[in-house]
Motif scaffolding. Structure first.
Motif, PDB file in Angstrom:
ATOM      1  N   LEU A 155      53.347  41.740  44.866  1.00  0.00           N
ATOM      2  CA  LEU A 155      52.092  42.059  44.710  1.00  0.00           C
ATOM      3  C   LEU A 155      50.900  42.426  43.578  1.00  0.00           C
ATOM      4  N   ASN A 156      52.209  43.378  42.334  1.00  0.00           N
ATOM      5  CA  ASN A 156      52.096  43.695  40.801  1.00  0.00           C
ATOM      6  C   ASN A 156      51.864  42.672  40.254  1.00  0.00           C
ATOM      7  N   ILE A 159      47.759  41.199  41.255  1.00  0.00           N
ATOM      8  CA  ILE A 159      47.212  41.876  41.221  1.00  0.00           C
ATOM      9  C   ILE A 159      46.924  41.734  39.489  1.00  0.00           C
ATOM     10  N   ARG A 160      47.540  42.265  38.574  1.00  0.00           N
ATOM     11  CA  ARG A 160      47.642  41.388  37.635  1.00  0.00           C
ATOM     12  C   ARG A 160      46.902  40.001  37.022  1.00  0.00           C
ATOM     13  N   THR A 162      45.350  38.296  38.550  1.00  0.00           N
ATOM     14  CA  THR A 162      43.489  37.280  38.920  1.00  0.00           C
ATOM     15  C   THR A 162      42.976  38.301  39.272  1.00  0.00           C
ATOM     16  N   GLN A 163      43.633  39.797  39.501  1.00  0.00           N
ATOM     17  CA  GLN A 163      42.045  40.842  39.601  1.00  0.00           C
ATOM     18  C   GLN A 163      41.195  41.610  38.321  1.00  0.00           C
ATOM     19  N   THR A 167      40.740  46.882  39.441  1.00  0.00           N
ATOM     20  CA  THR A 167      41.085  46.720  40.414  1.00  0.00           C
ATOM     21  C   THR A 167      42.910  47.150  39.732  1.00  0.00           C
ATOM     22  N   TRP A 168      43.189  46.465  39.191  1.00  0.00           N
ATOM     23  CA  TRP A 168      44.787  46.680  38.848  1.00  0.00           C
ATOM     24  C   TRP A 168      44.987  48.184  38.649  1.00  0.00           C
ATOM     25  N   PHE A 171      44.606  49.707  42.137  1.00  0.00           N
ATOM     26  CA  PHE A 171      46.237  49.422  42.409  1.00  0.00           C
ATOM     27  C   PHE A 171      47.826  50.347  41.564  1.00  0.00           C
TER      28      PHE A 171
END
Length: 204
Positions: A155-156, A159-160, A162-163, A167-168, A171
Motif C-alpha cells: 500500500l505504501n 500511494i507514494r 501515485t498520490q 496524501t502520502w 497516510f
C-alpha cells in the motif's frame, strides 16, 4: 543500583509519537514553500525530514537512558530512519523517506517469516509480557501480522508512486496507525481465544 524506571504514559506517548507529530506539523506548515539554505532549495518534505530524524534519535536515546533497553523493532526502525532520512536530506530527494515504511514492513515480515521457519516465537518474545498467549495463538497472530506488514508495504508503494506528497504524509502519520489499530481490534477474538490465564485467575 539501577536508575532505570518505568516510563509514565505521557512520556511514553511523547517519545513514541512526538517525532511523527513534528514531521506532520512541519510538512503541513511548509508544504507549499521552499526553504533556501546553504545554496540549495529544500521543499517542505525535506525540511520535515530534517526535523524528524534528530527527534527520532533523541527519543530513542531518552528511552534507552530511562529504561536501559531498546527493542529489536525500535532498533530496526531507528537504523532505517537514520539511513533513509539521511539520504533524503543529503540528496534533497523525498523518495528515500517515502521508501522507509516499505523497507521497515518488509524487514518485519521477513523476520517473522524466518521465526516461523525456525520454529521460534519471536513475536511472543517481544509482546509476551503484555499479551500472554499459547504457542498456537502466537503462531496464528504471527502469520496474520506477516500478511499485515506485506499489505502495508504494498500500500505504501502504491500511494507514494501515485498520490501527492500531502496524501502520502497523511497516510504515513495517520493512516498507518489507523490501519494498525483496526487490525488489532479485528484480532481481539483470536487473542482472547488463546489467552493464558492471568496470575489472579490461577489463584482463584
Amino acid at each position: 543500583m539501577s536508575d532505570h524506571r518505568p516510563l509514565s504514559p505521557g512520556l511514553r506517548g511523547v517519545l513514541d509519537y512526538g517525532p511523527l507529530a513534528a514531521f506532520l506539523a512541519v510538512f503541513l506548515l511548509l508544504r507549499h514553500q521552499t526553504v533556501h539554505w546553504g545554496g540549495a532549495d529544500y521543499p517542505g518534505m525535506i525540511v520535515a525530514t530534517l526535523v524528524f530524524v534528530p527527534l527520532t534519535i533523541l527519543a530513542n536515546a531518552v528511552l534507552w537512558l530511562r529504561t536501559g533497553r531498546l527493542s529489536a523493532l525500535q532498533l530496526i526502525t531507528l537504523v532505517v530512519v537514520v539511513v533513509f532520512g539521511g539520504l533524503t536530506v543529503w540528496l534533497n530527494d523525498p523518495r528515500f523517506i517515502k521508501m522507509k515504511p516499505t523497507i521497515i514492513y518488509l524487514l518485519l515480515a521477513g523476520l517473522l517469516g524466518l521465526g516461523l521457519a525456525l520454529r521460534r516465537n519471536w513475536l511472543g518474545l517481544v509482546l509476551g509480557e503484555v499479551v500472554p498467549m499459547t504457542a498456537e495463538g502466537w503462531r496464528r497472530l504471527t502469520v496474520r501480522m506477516m500478511g499485515l506488514f506485506l499489505a502495508l508495504a504494498l500500500l505504501n508503494e502504491v500511494i507514494r508512486r501515485t498520490q501527492s506528497d500531502t496524501t502520502w504524509v497523511l497516510f504515513k502519520t495517520v493512516g498507518l496507525m489507523a490501519l494498525t489499530f483496526v487490525f488489532l481490534m479485528a484480532n481481539m477474538p483470536l487473542i482472547r481465544r488463546h489467552a493464558l490465564p492471568q496470575d489472579d485467575d490461577r489463584r482463584r
